[in-house]
Design an enzyme around this catalytic site. Structure first.
Site, PDB file in Angstrom:
ATOM      1  N   HIS A 140     -13.919  -5.140 -46.225  1.00 58.19           N
ATOM      2  CA  HIS A 140     -14.982  -5.772 -47.019  1.00 58.19           C
ATOM      3  C   HIS A 140     -15.602  -4.793 -48.000  1.00 58.19           C
ATOM      4  O   HIS A 140     -15.319  -3.600 -47.973  1.00 58.19           O
ATOM      5  CB  HIS A 140     -16.044  -6.399 -46.115  1.00 58.19           C
ATOM      6  CG  HIS A 140     -16.725  -5.446 -45.180  1.00 58.19           C
ATOM      7  ND1 HIS A 140     -17.609  -4.469 -45.593  1.00 58.19           N
ATOM      8  CD2 HIS A 140     -16.645  -5.333 -43.833  1.00 58.19           C
ATOM      9  CE1 HIS A 140     -18.065  -3.807 -44.545  1.00 58.19           C
ATOM     10  NE2 HIS A 140     -17.483  -4.296 -43.453  1.00 58.19           N
ATOM     11  N   CYS A 160     -15.208  -1.585 -39.489  1.00 55.60           N
ATOM     12  CA  CYS A 160     -14.445  -2.188 -40.575  1.00 55.60           C
ATOM     13  C   CYS A 160     -14.040  -1.129 -41.603  1.00 55.60           C
ATOM     14  O   CYS A 160     -14.482   0.012 -41.548  1.00 55.60           O
ATOM     15  CB  CYS A 160     -15.276  -3.265 -41.267  1.00 55.60           C
ATOM     16  SG  CYS A 160     -15.612  -4.702 -40.228  1.00 55.60           S
TER      17      CYS A 160
END
Length: 185
Positions: A140, A160
Site C-alpha cells: 500500500h 505490510c
C-alpha cells in the site's frame, strides 16, 4: 567532451537510484523500459535488504520502486502484531481503495507454507503461546503527505510493504489480481 568528477558521480548515483541531499539519502523509481507497457504476465519481487520492490514481465526487469516495511530488523514474520513483513511466495488476492493509504493490494498471507513455519516455530517455543499467526498483509501507499517515510527508510507499517502514494497509484494500475509476489530478505 570531458565530464567533471562531480558530474560523473551524480550520473552514477542517479543510475542506481540513490542520491544525497543535505546528508539524507533519497531513492527514486528506476525503469528499464520507461513509458513502455508491461509485456505478458507481471511478477513482483520485494527485496527487504535493499528496500526495493521490482516488477518483472515476460521481457525481464521492468521497474524498481523504493519501499519500506514494518519492524526495522527486517526479520521474517513470526506472529500477529510483531510488525515484521513475511518472507515467501504469495499472490495478490484483492485490490481496493484505502482511506488512509490511497490503495492497497492484499496478498494471500498466511499460506500453507507460512502456517507450517508458524507451527514449527511455536513447537520450538519461539512464539508465545497466546500469539496467533496474523493476516491482512498487503502492499500500500503511505499516509497522505508522508512520502518522506520512504525516502528516509522509516519502517512504519505493521508488516505490510509501503510505497510512496503516487508510486502506489502507478503500481495499482499496472498490477492485476493474481500477480505473483515473492518477498525475500
Amino acid at each position: 567532451m570531458q565530464l567533471s568528477r562531480v558530474t560523473v558521480s551524480m550520473m552514477l548515483l542517479c543510475t542506481v537510484g540513490l542520491f544525497s541531499f543535505s546528508g539524507h539519502n533519497y531513492r527514486s523509481i528506476r525503469y528499464n523500459r520507461l513509458n513502455a507497457e508491461l509485456n505478458g504476465t507481471p511478477r513482483i519481487l520485494v527485496d527487504k535488504s535493499d528496500y526495493e520492490l521490482s516488477i518483472f514481465d515476460d521481457e525481464g526487469w521492468y521497474a524498481t520502486y523504493p519501499v519500506v516495511f514494518g519492524e526495522k530488523t527486517l526479520g521474517d514474520k513470526m506472529w500477529e502484531g510483531d510488525r515484521k513483513t513475511p518472507e515467501g511466495d504469495y499472490k495478490i488476492v484483492a485490490k481496493r481503495p484505502h482511506k488512509q493509504w490511497g490503495q492497497i493490494m492484499l496478498i494471500d498471507y498466511p499460506t500453507p507454507t507460512d502456517k507450517a513455519k508458524y507451527n514449527e516455530r511455536k513447537a520450538k517455543g519461539l512464539i508465545p503461546k497466546n500469539k496467533g499467526i496474523g493476516n491482512g498483509i498487503g502492499i500500500h501507499g503511505t499516509w497522505q503527505r508522508d512520502d518522506m517515510a520512504v525516502d528516509y527508510f522509516q519502517n512504519w507499517t505493521n508488516g505490510c510493504v509501503s510505497l510512496k502514494r503516487s508510486e502506489m497509484e502507478e503500481l495499482y494500475e499496472m498490477i492485476p489480481v493474481g500477480t505473483r509476489v515473492s518477498i525475500r530478505k
